[in-house]
Design an enzyme around this catalytic site. Structure first.
Site, mmCIF file in Angstrom:
data_model
loop_
_atom_site.group_PDB
_atom_site.id
_atom_site.type_symbol
_atom_site.label_atom_id
_atom_site.label_comp_id
_atom_site.label_asym_id
_atom_site.label_seq_id
_atom_site.Cartn_x
_atom_site.Cartn_y
_atom_site.Cartn_z
ATOM 1 N N TYR A 191 -5.123 -13.296 -4.368
ATOM 2 C CA TYR A 191 -4.630 -12.826 -3.068
ATOM 3 C C TYR A 191 -5.347 -13.575 -1.951
ATOM 4 O O TYR A 191 -6.560 -13.481 -1.797
ATOM 5 C CB TYR A 191 -4.878 -11.324 -2.981
ATOM 6 C CG TYR A 191 -4.376 -10.618 -1.742
ATOM 7 C CD1 TYR A 191 -3.372 -11.145 -0.930
ATOM 8 C CD2 TYR A 191 -4.901 -9.375 -1.400
ATOM 9 C CE1 TYR A 191 -2.925 -10.469 0.183
ATOM 10 C CE2 TYR A 191 -4.457 -8.679 -0.286
ATOM 11 C CZ TYR A 191 -3.476 -9.232 0.507
ATOM 12 O OH TYR A 191 -3.033 -8.554 1.613
ATOM 13 N N CYS A 244 0.844 -1.192 0.000
ATOM 14 C CA CYS A 244 0.000 0.000 0.000
ATOM 15 C C CYS A 244 0.877 1.239 0.000
ATOM 16 O O CYS A 244 2.080 1.175 0.255
ATOM 17 C CB CYS A 244 -0.919 -0.010 1.207
ATOM 18 S SG CYS A 244 -0.018 -0.013 2.757
ATOM 19 N N ASP A 302 3.560 -9.444 9.376
ATOM 20 C CA ASP A 302 4.294 -9.456 8.118
ATOM 21 C C ASP A 302 5.273 -8.289 8.058
ATOM 22 O O ASP A 302 6.415 -8.440 7.617
ATOM 23 C CB ASP A 302 3.285 -9.381 6.966
ATOM 24 C CG ASP A 302 3.907 -9.611 5.605
ATOM 25 O OD1 ASP A 302 5.020 -10.155 5.537
ATOM 26 O OD2 ASP A 302 3.274 -9.244 4.594
ATOM 27 N N HIS A 309 -2.958 -12.305 4.831
ATOM 28 C CA HIS A 309 -3.224 -11.231 5.802
ATOM 29 C C HIS A 309 -4.652 -11.241 6.331
ATOM 30 O O HIS A 309 -5.064 -10.284 6.992
ATOM 31 C CB HIS A 309 -2.904 -9.860 5.179
ATOM 32 C CG HIS A 309 -1.508 -9.751 4.649
ATOM 33 N ND1 HIS A 309 -1.218 -9.558 3.322
ATOM 34 C CD2 HIS A 309 -0.308 -9.845 5.281
ATOM 35 C CE1 HIS A 309 0.093 -9.522 3.145
ATOM 36 N NE2 HIS A 309 0.660 -9.702 4.324
#
Length: 681
Positions: free
Chosen positions: A171, A29, A267, A174
């Site tokens: 994806y 991001c 992460d 997370h």
């Protein structure tokens, strides 16, 4: 001549495409998202120019039912979103890198605050995104919904191919997207073919991979980003359990595995909690199960660590988000043998705050990050000098060091003076606190660069008065004298001095070598990490410690750098007493008085010493003393920068120094000093 790092520059085939090397900027991001496509494209393009062989987007929403507002991520809801994404592809391809796109339907992580569409999930449950505490629940996906999700993902993949992307992601990491939410048992209570057994819970991910390969696999590689461990033990996915089994089930199906641990705070753990390569114990099994290339992250900043990970069979690609932000030209510097020039990530997560505070990405080490398009800044190239004027920089903290370095790079003659024996300012002292040793890289990198510049002279142990400055004969002056902590307790909460503050300590006293006497009370009205770090340090000195803060959370702002929970957990394990929503009202000889902000309840605590972490006062006396000389023409230019102008984060001090160096000899900006991306009507 061969190099021990040649392996890093080998091309690697990923399905139908080939990466030019093993440097892989994984999706991350950035605060630009769909609203600032030109800034985003320029930032990604700089990575490609710097040698990253693969450069990916952030997560890209595939449908209005996956609206991540208030966060600004990528968007591919329709063909109308193609031009913005194609801009990034062109920017990356211009430098010979592959462009990857991370498609995402975020399910129960999407609050849909903008679209007002009911969120979708494996079951109806409270959503996890936004603040994390939104009073919103998802709608349980039925079979038609699942068919639609597959259709939306396929359509997005085809659009990604049309935009020119080389790698298309499915994806599942997370905890943020539907495929992983279906796999996680605590979210999936279904009894149909998408629930129950692991094979059933993996079904949606398998279908999305197969759909994507069928749709775009002729030209695009299909990658899977998968979190192999949630670090929740038996309550979650583990690399020894279902994480391992998912990879085994799907081993040869995608063209690439991008593996990590979950969630985001695990992460992207900070350097004070985890060191380089910390994910290896969790992800190293993956290459034993698949013949497809594997990428993983671990905040690798040195080529030796990178080569080791590849030669030991842990990874095929060195994945990076933060190291590619701190130094977009890291690969190019390794190739050129310029290892000492690598601007190493310090693991502070200021970059993360671009996303969590909804603003363009920034970096402590790299002041050009996020400014590539709007200011035209390049991390390695700077405009040459426009005159033979000499500059005096007073103060060798982060702002002064960066200003001197950038001015020196431009070719100006620079003299930098520092009152203390050692350069570094606040970074010198803060990096000595528990776990922050890597923050010294802020100083070390700049001193390394300055040592190469014959046009820059450094003078430590050289305090300067206004008379000294004028006697130097240098008529262009930057004041970077920093700031000092207030001793009276005044800050955002209190506007009057605390009675008894005369006997209190400040962080400056601790940095000067003062060791407090137990018991210690720390009053934190700063709300970043310093209060908590000082509490940890006091415990190390054998002090019984209480941390008091007016905020609802300890180290409140550190939630935006993904460390608040870790900070609080560590302090609790160390036995620090934590009192939130309390204001310090009085300091007596051996005690302090507090008031609870919501109820007004008062209490007293024993305290032999009190440390006040409140506002700072800019040390701008020299600047004001020199202002008359500017008015009379004795000085050509005078500017105050960094904390001496306005106390802020270290990242902002460095930015301020860099900005001053770029602006020197340039005409003043007329209006807004940077370009703005505007909506076309």
């Amino acid at each position: 001549m061969t190099s021990p790092y040649d392996i890093l520059f080998e091309p690697v085939k990923i399905g139908p495409v080939t990466a030019p090397n093993r440097f892989y900027q994984v999706p991350h991001c950035n605060g630009f998202g769909h609203r600032m496509p030109q800034g985003l494209a320029a930032m990604r393009g700089i990575k490609a120019e710097g040698g990253w062989g693969v450069v990916c987007t952030e997560e890209v929403e595939i449908h209005p039912s996956s609206d991540l507002s208030p966060y600004f991520e990528g968007r591919l809801w329709s063909d109308d979103d193609l031009p913005a994404l194609a801009l990034m592809v062109e920017s990356v391809h211009r430098h010979g890198a592959l462009a990857g796109i991370q498609l995402a339907h975020n399910g129960i992580d999407a609050c849909n605050l903008y679209t007002r569409t009911p969120p979708l999930g494996p079951r109806s449950m409270g959503v996890l995104g936004g603040s994390g505490w939104e009073p919103v629940q998802s709608r349980r996906l039925d079979k038609e919904d699942l068919r639609n999700v597959r259709k939306w993902h396929r359509q997005a993949a085809l659009r990604a191919k049309q935009a020119g992307f080389d790698i298309v992601y499915c994806y599942a990491a997370h905890g943020m997207t539907l495929p992983i939410q279906f796999i996680i048992r605590r979210y999936n209570d279904r009894t149909d073919e998408y629930g129950g057994s692991l094979e059933n819970r993996v079904r949606l991910l398998r279908e999305l991979i197969e759909d994507t390969k069928e749709a775009v696999g002729d030209r695009c590689a299909v990658a899977v980003r998968f979190a192999v461990d949630e670090l929740l033990g038996e309550d979650g996915i583990t690399h020894q359990g279902e994480g391992h089994d998912v990879v085994a089930m799907l081993a040869e199906l995608p063209d690439l595995w991008d593996v990590n641990v979950s969630g985001w705070s695990n992460d992207s753990t900070l350097s004070r909690f985890c060191k380089s390569g910390h994910q290896e114990p969790y992800i190293q099994f993956v290459k034993r199960l698949t013949s497809k290339p594997v990428v993983g992250v671990g905040r690798y900043t040195t080529p030796d660590a990178m080569v080791s990970a590849i030669r030991r069979g842990v990874l095929d690609f060195i994945g990076a988000a933060r190291p590619s932000i701190a130094d977009p030209f890291l690969p190019a510097k390794i190739r050129a043998g310029r290892l000492e020039d690598i601007r190493e990530c310090i693991g502070c997560n200021i970059c993360v705050t671009g996303d969590t505070r909804y603003v363009p990405i920034r970096c402590t080490q790299n002041p050009t990050m996020g400014e590539e398009w709007r200011r035209g800044w390049h991390p390695e190239i700077i405009q040459p000098k426009k005159s033979d004027r000499e500059i005096l920089v007073v103060g060798g903290g982060p702002a002064g060091l960066e200003a001197a370095r950038a001015l020196g790079q431009r070719g100006y003659r620079v003299t930098l003076t520092e009152a203390r024996r050692e350069l570094g300012g606040r970074v010198l002292y803060e990096s000595a606190l528990p776990g922050l040793i890597e923050w010294r890289r802020v100083i070390d990198w700049r001193l390394t660069q300055l040592a190469k510049m014959k046009n820059v002279q450094l003078y430590p142990s050289s305090p300067m008065t206004a008379a000294d400055v004028l006697e130097s004969g240098i008529s262009n002056v930057l004041i970077a004298t920093g700031a000092v902590y207030r001793r009276d307790g005044i800050g955002r909460t209190l506007w009057k001095p605390i009675p008894g503050h005369e006997r209190a300590l400040t962080p400056d006293d601790i940095f000067a070598g003062r060791v407090p006497s137990s018991p210690v009370v720390i009053y934190d009205d700063d709300h970043y990490i310093l209060g908590g770090l000082l509490a940890e340090w006091c415990v190390q000195q054998g002090c019984a410690t209480t941390l008091v803060t007016p905020a609802p959370l300890v180290s409140y702002w550190s939630q935006f750098t993904l460390e608040q929970e870790r900070v609080e957990s560590r302090l609790r394990h160390l036995g620090v007493t934590l009192l939130t929503r309390h204001t310090l009202t009085d300091i007596a000889a051996e005690s302090v008085s507090l008031v609870e902000s919501l109820t007004g309840v008062q209490r007293m605590l024993p305290a032999n010493d009190v440390i006040l972490v409140t506002d700072r006062l800019p040390d701008d006396g020299l600047y004001h003393a020199l202002r008359p000389a500017l008015d009379t023409g004795q000085l050509e230019s005078l500017r105050v920068i960094g904390d001496a102008e306005a106390p802020n984060l270290i990242a902002q001090a460095i930015f301020s120094g860099h900005l001053a160096a770029r602006a020197f000899d340039e005409p003043p900006a007329d209006g807004t000093p940077f370009r703005i991306e505007r909506v076309g009507l």
